[in-house]
Design a protein around this motif. Structure first.
Motif, PDB file in Angstrom:
ATOM      1  N   ARG A 182      39.189  46.453  34.109  1.00  0.00           N
ATOM      2  CA  ARG A 182      40.227  46.491  35.135  1.00  0.00           C
ATOM      3  C   ARG A 182      39.768  47.250  36.366  1.00  0.00           C
ATOM      4  NH1 ARG A 182      45.862  47.360  31.783  1.00  0.00           N
ATOM      5  NH2 ARG A 182      44.611  48.073  30.077  1.00  0.00           N
ATOM      6  N   GLU A 183      39.010  48.293  36.160  1.00  0.00           N
ATOM      7  CA  GLU A 183      38.525  49.086  37.300  1.00  0.00           C
ATOM      8  C   GLU A 183      37.631  48.247  38.218  1.00  0.00           C
ATOM      9  OE1 GLU A 183      40.025  51.467  34.187  1.00  0.00           O
ATOM     10  OE2 GLU A 183      38.396  49.999  34.156  1.00  0.00           O
ATOM     11  N   GLU A 184      36.869  47.310  37.633  1.00  0.00           N
ATOM     12  CA  GLU A 184      36.000  46.457  38.453  1.00  0.00           C
ATOM     13  C   GLU A 184      36.789  45.439  39.270  1.00  0.00           C
ATOM     14  OE1 GLU A 184      33.478  45.482  34.824  1.00  0.00           O
ATOM     15  OE2 GLU A 184      32.039  45.204  36.458  1.00  0.00           O
ATOM     16  N   LEU A 185      37.971  45.024  38.756  1.00  0.00           N
ATOM     17  CA  LEU A 185      38.667  43.902  39.362  1.00  0.00           C
ATOM     18  C   LEU A 185      39.805  44.296  40.284  1.00  0.00           C
ATOM     19  CD1 LEU A 185      38.831  41.517  36.270  1.00  0.00           C
ATOM     20  CD2 LEU A 185      37.304  41.356  38.227  1.00  0.00           C
ATOM     21  N   LEU A 186      40.514  45.380  40.004  1.00  0.00           N
ATOM     22  CA  LEU A 186      41.684  45.739  40.817  1.00  0.00           C
ATOM     23  C   LEU A 186      41.287  45.918  42.272  1.00  0.00           C
ATOM     24  CD1 LEU A 186      43.612  48.173  38.455  1.00  0.00           C
ATOM     25  CD2 LEU A 186      44.193  45.830  39.056  1.00  0.00           C
ATOM     26  N   GLY A 187      41.986  45.193  43.150  1.00  0.00           N
ATOM     27  CA  GLY A 187      41.719  45.271  44.586  1.00  0.00           C
ATOM     28  C   GLY A 187      40.649  44.302  45.051  1.00  0.00           C
ATOM     29  N   GLN A 188      39.959  43.616  44.111  1.00  0.00           N
ATOM     30  CA  GLN A 188      38.888  42.710  44.488  1.00  0.00           C
ATOM     31  C   GLN A 188      39.449  41.301  44.708  1.00  0.00           C
ATOM     32  OE1 GLN A 188      35.692  43.774  45.038  1.00  0.00           O
ATOM     33  NE2 GLN A 188      36.628  45.801  44.688  1.00  0.00           N
ATOM     34  N   ASN A 189      38.790  40.549  45.591  1.00  0.00           N
ATOM     35  CA  ASN A 189      39.185  39.177  45.868  1.00  0.00           C
ATOM     36  C   ASN A 189      38.724  38.268  44.727  1.00  0.00           C
ATOM     37  OD1 ASN A 189      38.471  36.323  47.116  1.00  0.00           O
ATOM     38  ND2 ASN A 189      40.061  37.228  48.409  1.00  0.00           N
ATOM     39  N   LEU A 190      39.641  37.400  44.262  1.00  0.00           N
ATOM     40  CA  LEU A 190      39.348  36.519  43.129  1.00  0.00           C
ATOM     41  C   LEU A 190      38.142  35.634  43.391  1.00  0.00           C
ATOM     42  CD1 LEU A 190      40.075  35.077  40.446  1.00  0.00           C
ATOM     43  CD2 LEU A 190      41.635  33.634  41.764  1.00  0.00           C
ATOM     44  N   TRP A 191      38.106  34.991  44.580  1.00  0.00           N
ATOM     45  CA  TRP A 191      37.061  33.996  44.849  1.00  0.00           C
ATOM     46  C   TRP A 191      35.710  34.674  45.121  1.00  0.00           C
ATOM     47  CZ3 TRP A 191      39.731  30.512  42.910  1.00  0.00           C
ATOM     48  CH2 TRP A 191      41.063  30.324  43.228  1.00  0.00           C
ATOM     49  N   GLU A 192      35.738  35.899  45.661  1.00  0.00           N
ATOM     50  CA  GLU A 192      34.477  36.613  45.868  1.00  0.00           C
ATOM     51  C   GLU A 192      33.919  37.122  44.541  1.00  0.00           C
ATOM     52  OE1 GLU A 192      35.695  38.273  50.333  1.00  0.00           O
ATOM     53  OE2 GLU A 192      35.369  39.670  48.679  1.00  0.00           O
ATOM     54  N   THR A 193      34.818  37.517  43.642  1.00  0.00           N
ATOM     55  CA  THR A 193      34.375  38.038  42.345  1.00  0.00           C
ATOM     56  C   THR A 193      33.918  36.912  41.422  1.00  0.00           C
ATOM     57  OG1 THR A 193      36.014  39.798  42.593  1.00  0.00           O
ATOM     58  CG2 THR A 193      35.034  39.518  40.415  1.00  0.00           C
ATOM     59  N   PHE A 194      34.602  35.780  41.491  1.00  0.00           N
ATOM     60  CA  PHE A 194      34.260  34.637  40.643  1.00  0.00           C
ATOM     61  C   PHE A 194      34.038  33.418  41.535  1.00  0.00           C
ATOM     62  CE2 PHE A 194      35.084  36.738  36.711  1.00  0.00           C
ATOM     63  CZ  PHE A 194      36.150  37.613  36.950  1.00  0.00           C
ATOM     64  N   PRO A 195      32.918  33.327  42.207  1.00  0.00           N
ATOM     65  CA  PRO A 195      32.674  32.175  43.102  1.00  0.00           C
ATOM     66  C   PRO A 195      32.634  30.849  42.357  1.00  0.00           C
ATOM     67  CG  PRO A 195      30.666  33.475  42.788  1.00  0.00           C
ATOM     68  CD  PRO A 195      31.785  34.278  42.197  1.00  0.00           C
ATOM     69  N   ASP A 196      32.382  30.872  41.019  1.00  0.00           N
ATOM     70  CA  ASP A 196      32.347  29.615  40.273  1.00  0.00           C
ATOM     71  C   ASP A 196      33.726  28.953  40.211  1.00  0.00           C
ATOM     72  OD1 ASP A 196      29.944  30.923  37.887  1.00  0.00           O
ATOM     73  OD2 ASP A 196      29.647  29.878  39.780  1.00  0.00           O
ATOM     74  N   PHE A 197      34.787  29.722  40.460  1.00  0.00           N
ATOM     75  CA  PHE A 197      36.139  29.154  40.458  1.00  0.00           C
ATOM     76  C   PHE A 197      36.406  28.298  41.685  1.00  0.00           C
ATOM     77  CE2 PHE A 197      37.990  32.759  37.656  1.00  0.00           C
ATOM     78  CZ  PHE A 197      37.538  32.082  36.531  1.00  0.00           C
ATOM     79  N   ILE A 198      35.647  28.469  42.758  1.00  0.00           N
ATOM     80  CA  ILE A 198      35.914  27.754  44.013  1.00  0.00           C
ATOM     81  C   ILE A 198      35.701  26.256  43.792  1.00  0.00           C
ATOM     82  CG2 ILE A 198      35.187  27.441  46.415  1.00  0.00           C
ATOM     83  CD1 ILE A 198      34.387  30.405  46.430  1.00  0.00           C
ATOM     84  N   GLY A 199      36.697  25.475  44.211  1.00  0.00           N
ATOM     85  CA  GLY A 199      36.627  24.029  44.056  1.00  0.00           C
ATOM     86  C   GLY A 199      37.081  23.535  42.696  1.00  0.00           C
ATOM     87  N   SER A 200      37.384  24.446  41.763  1.00  0.00           N
ATOM     88  CA  SER A 200      37.829  24.047  40.432  1.00  0.00           C
ATOM     89  C   SER A 200      39.313  23.678  40.458  1.00  0.00           C
ATOM     90  CB  SER A 200      37.601  25.196  39.441  1.00  0.00           C
ATOM     91  OG  SER A 200      38.441  26.289  39.765  1.00  0.00           O
TER      92      SER A 200
END
Length: 973
Positions: A182-200
């Motif tokens: 959770r510490e790594e993700l809170l406040g982070q942008n979803l698409w920047e953190t998981f670029p593989d999700f883009i276009g899915s």
């Protein structure tokens, strides 16, 4: 002047003081004044409303007496700071104060020292009750804690995103699923953190939920996580909430279940499922075919109907054994649909549900008829071996070698060789029976000094009843040719045969051939053991032939099964592709009411899904007899035809079929004038039909050497059905929208009518009320008469309005009564138009009356006729501008029916034109032509509606025309 100014100043001061006191007394906040030691000098009246204390209750008391002991130090500190810093508002503090009833209330207060102000001389404290606010905030914090506990305890993964796609919350399960803390993700942008999700699909569905404010759900595989997720997305005020469930195991189970279901459905052995009452509820093709039924015929059938009557007890005992031990096996006879029976091996396995309750059993069967026949043959052979123990040992090696091979030719050659050597015969041959009734020599072993018969064809009819003897399974022994028929003697002499022994080879109940031993050197007496040996070998040859045939059939069946599996796999893959295509089209129909978007998407999906050259959709206009190509999608070789309109009558041979809801495919080898043609194409045409009519068609094109399969045709039909639903939904939506608009307009007309009626009813009543009031105060007879006239006039007006409404109601209820009399039209009309002459004169209008002198009298209800004409003249005067003309004319017409009665035509014309858009509604109730009342006389919109119904009651007709600046109402009686 100075004295006056002082007096004005005192007055203003007093007024300001009153306003200030009013403000203080009515304020919700409490204002108190303390001296430098904290003793009350003043308390606003709101203290009594909030805390229950009056000024006399607290005056002279220290404020700390009412403050909670834990908060006294804070209050004293703020009071001291205020005294030390006059005219400076201190920071707001929160503290608790005891209510008169003993409870504690929380206040937020700000203190300001005004000790040096002669008007105040104290510390002013503004107190605001925040008890309820604190309670709400605490409840909100508790609710948030409860929500967090719930989200952490649920098994689903939960993620919250703000509108910038940044993580605002994720529970423990979510962190585990996406393999980040959770510490790594809170406040982070979803698409920047998981670029593989883009276009899915996640990207598309989340944007859809955020933009359209609708919840969405879907399943998707994420390779970088090697996981299938079921995702549900809900829009919130701050962004999105996502629930994720790992469904990887379920997906794998579904795939395995599909594979297993396909394998069982195509299994060679029979498989069936029965309920607790013994009725079939599911079975594969092999099970139904073994009994001679179609699968659908056996659903609901009892198992007793498929078992030979003598073996039902065996089956029931096996069923009871299965109930005790979970499984049972048995061999019994089954009855086919045609009444024949066969042996089958049955395995029963009990079936239970998730709650361990018996729900029926599975039945696995295998046809063992061939095995039973073989067992019977073996039993017969064993019996013979027991009787001929010695001969059995001699023939064992021959039989063994015969059964070692599945090659029929090798078996037959081995047999004739071993038999000739064993019997020491000169020649041994095997005949194969032909369908024509002849026999041919297929195997032979012969001494070198005798001619060969291999390939010889013999007609058995030349030898009398011998062929029938063979078919009955009986052997033939010839010891000496001299005792035989001339034909047989000639045959034996030709091939140097002195004696022979022939035994039939039976394949089931059919004669397969004969095994024959020839003695050519001399006559021979065939011993019984030799006959028995040859019969046993014939049986072994028959078994070997049967095994060879079965082996060939098994190989062929295996080859066929492999081919069927390949074809079925291809069909399933294609069906899944088509199912996905149809789902996309169905979703577009469900999610949209845009006919153009849905149909354009449908033709595009068909082209891409079926790999055709192009597709277009035509929409029919059945009244005009045309079809217009409104939508198309082309990949190659097909010229564009969008926008083209086709006359159905020019191509009746095609459209007659389509209008009868028939689909067809054909090869276009020439341009038939309805669509451009670049080359030869195969075309499939499917009508778009709903339960009411044919709405259009779908045309699909591909190369001429290709055709459309049944699966593709069914898909196109399903797509056509979805297109019909889309068209019908869109048109229903448009019709509903139009009806809503019409209802809104009707409601507005009714509202206007009610407003007008209320005004019309109220106006005479107001005038009558005023006249009555004036009559009470007037003493002059002239003035009294004047007001009496007003009262009478308004009363008549009121009565006429009410009568109009009542008459309209009676007309609609068919309760309007007539009193027909003979009417002299010259006198009647002269009296009728008299009031309108003065009215038109006052309005500078020109009234013309054209009444022939020779008008015959008519039979009608005179008050009703006068009322109709008066209403038409009244409307003409109302809507005619100054200097305009109003014309009343009457004509005597010949009656079209040819009898002696007369027909009178009345015409009322005025110099004004009604818009064409309003003309159709001129006789509607409550309707008035907008902006048409130039004289602002008002009205209810009932006049012409009443006229139309009165004319109908009189047995006449009325119609209206308006053009070239004139409007004409024509009445025929």
């Amino acid at each position: 002047m100075n004295k006056l100014e002082r007096e004005l100043a005192d007055i203003n001061l007093e007024e300001s003081d009153r306003r200030f006191r009013s403000l203080i007394e009515n304020a919700t906040d409490i204002i108190v004044i303390l001296d430098e030691t904290g003793v009350f000098r003043y308390s606003s009246p709101s203290a009594e409303r909030v805390l229950g204390y009056r000024l006399e209750d607290v005056s002279g008391k220290s404020a700390t007496e009412l403050v909670h002991p834990d908060d006294v130090a804070v209050v004293i500190e703020v009071l001291q700071n205020a005294v030390q810093n006059p005219h400076v508002a201190q920071s707001a503090i929160e503290y608790r104060v005891r209510h008169r009833n003993g409870c504690w209330r929380t206040f937020e207060a700000v203190a300001t020292s005004l000790l040096d102000d002669p008007a105040i001389r104290g510390v002013v404290v503004n107190c605001h009750d925040i008890t309820e606010r604190n309670r709400v905030e605490e409840a909100l914090r508790g609710a948030n804690r409860q929500i967090a506990i719930i989200l952490e305890s649920v098994t689903d993964a939960f993620v919250s995103l703000d509108k910038n796609w940044c993580f605002t919350y994720l529970n423990h399960q979510a962190a585990q699923l996406i393999q980040r803390s959770r510490e790594e993700l809170l406040g982070q942008n979803l698409w920047e953190t998981f670029p593989d999700f883009i276009g899915s699909t996640l990207d598309q569905e989340c944007n859809k939920a955020l933009s359209q404010k609708i919840p969405v759900s879907f399943e998707e595989f994420y390779p970088f996580l090697r996981t299938w997720f079921e995702v549900r997305v809900f829009p919130t005020a701050d962004g999105l909430s996502l629930f994720l469930v790992d469904v990887t195991e379920r997906r794998h189970a579904q795939a395995e279940l599909l594979e297993m279901s396909t394998a069982l459905g195509n299994a060679v052995e029979g498989i069936a499922r029965l309920d607790t009452k013994g009725h079939y509820i599911a079975l594969n093709r092999a099970y139904a075919e073994s009994l001679g039924y179609e699968q659908a015929e056996m659903i609901g059938m009892a198992w007793q109907d498929t078992i030979y009557a003598d073996d039902v007890a065996i089956a029931e005992a096996s069923y009871q054994h299965m109930l005790l031990h979970g499984k049972a096996e048995a061999e019994l006879r089954a009855i086919r649909k045609d009444g024949s029976n066969f042996y089958k091996e049955v395995v029963m396995v009990a079936a239970y549900d998730w709650y361990d309750q018996l729900i029926g059993h599975h039945c696995f069967t295998r046809d063992i008829s061939e095995r039973k026949l073989a067992e019977a043959a073996l039993l017969q052979q064993a019996e013979r071996e027991r009787l001929m123990a010695g001969l059995a040992q001699l023939s064992a090696s021959i039989s063994h070698r015969i059964r070692q091979s599945l090659n029929l030719k090798e078996i037959l050659n081995t047999t004739v060789l071993e038999v000739r050597q064993f019997l020491m015969a000169d020649r041994v041959v095997i005949y194969r029976s032909l369908a024509s009734g002849d026999r041919i020599v297929t195997a032979e072993s012969v001494q070198p000094n005798y001619p060969s018969l291999l390939g010889l064809t013999v007609n058995d009819t030349s030898f009398g009843q011998r062929h029938l003897t063979y078919r009955q399974g009986q052997h033939i022994v010839v010891d000496d040719q001299q005792q035989q028929s001339p034909e047989l003697q000639a045959f034996m002499a030709q091939w140097q045969i002195q004696s022979f022994l022939a035994v039939p080879i039976l394949h089931g109940n059919e004669l397969w051939g004969t095994l024959v031993a020839h003695q050519c050197s001399a006559t021979r007496f065939w011993a019984a053991y030799e006959i028995g040996l040859l019969e046993q070998l014939a049986i072994q040859v028959a078994i070997a032939i049967q095994q060879s045939e079965l082996y060939r059939q098994v190989r062929q069946l295996n080859a066929n099964l492999e081919e069927q599996v390949r074809e079925r796999t291809t069909q399933l893959q294609q069906a899944l592709t088509y199912e996905a295509l149809l789902k996309r089209i169905t979703d577009s129909v469900r999610d949209s009411l845009d006919e153009d978007q849905i149909l354009q998407n449908a033709v595009q999906e068909l082209v891409l899904g079926l790999g055709t050259a192009g597709c277009d959709a035509g929409i029919y206009d059945l009244k005009q007899g045309t079809s217009t190509i409104r939508y198309e999608y082309i990949r190659y070789d097909v010229p564009a035809a969008k926008g083209c309109t086709v006359e159905m009558a020019d191509h009746a041979h095609l459209y007659d079929q389509l209008l009868q809801t028939q689909y067809f495919q054909f090869c276009r080898i020439r341009d038939i004038g309805m669509r451009p043609l670049a080359g030869i194409h195969a075309a499939f045409v499917c009508p778009i039909v709903d339960d009411q009519s044919v709405m259009g068609d779908l045309w699909l094109f591909r190369r001429a050497d290709e055709f459309f399969t049944d699966l593709e045709i069914r898909l196109v039909q399903q797509v056509a059905n979805q297109c019909a639903i889309a068209i019908r939904q869109a048109r229903l939506y448009q019709a509903t929208h139009a009806q809503v608009a019409a209802l809104e307009e009707l409601n507005q007309l009714k509202d206007d009518f009610l407003s007008t009626v209320s005004h019309e009813l109220r106006t005479p009543m107001s005038n009558m009320k005023m006249a009555i009031h004036m009559l009470k105060t007037m003493t002059s007879p002239e003035r009294q008469k004047q007001y009496l006239d007003i009262l009478q006039s308004e009363c008549i007006r009121e009565i006429e309005l009410i009568n109009d409404l009542l008459d309209l109601q009676r007309l609609e209820a068919a309760a309007y009564s007539l009193n027909p009399v003979e009417i002299n039209l010259q006198e009647c009309l002269a009296h009728l138009v008299e009031p309108f002459r003065s009215r038109t004169h006052d309005r500078k209008q020109n009234l013309q009356v054209c009444i022939p002198a020779n008008l015959p009298p008519i039979i009608a209800d005179q008050p009703t006729l006068e009322r109709v004409l008066a209403e038409l003249l009244n409307n003409a005067c109302k809507y005619t501008p100054p200097n305009g003309e109003v014309i009343l004319s009457v004509k005597h017409l010949e009656n079209p029916s040819g009898d002696r009665g007369a027909q009178i035509a009345f015409s009322v014309q005025n110099q004004v034109e009604i818009p064409a858009t309003e003309l159709a509604r001129i006789f509607d109730k409550f309707y008035r032509v907008p902006n048409g009342d130039r004289w602002r006389q008002g009205g209810t919109g009932l006049g012409l509606a009443l006229v139309q119904r009165l004319v109908a009651v009189l047995g006449g007709s009325i119609h209206v025309e308006s053009n070239q600046g004139w409007t004409t109402f024509a009445l025929h009686l």
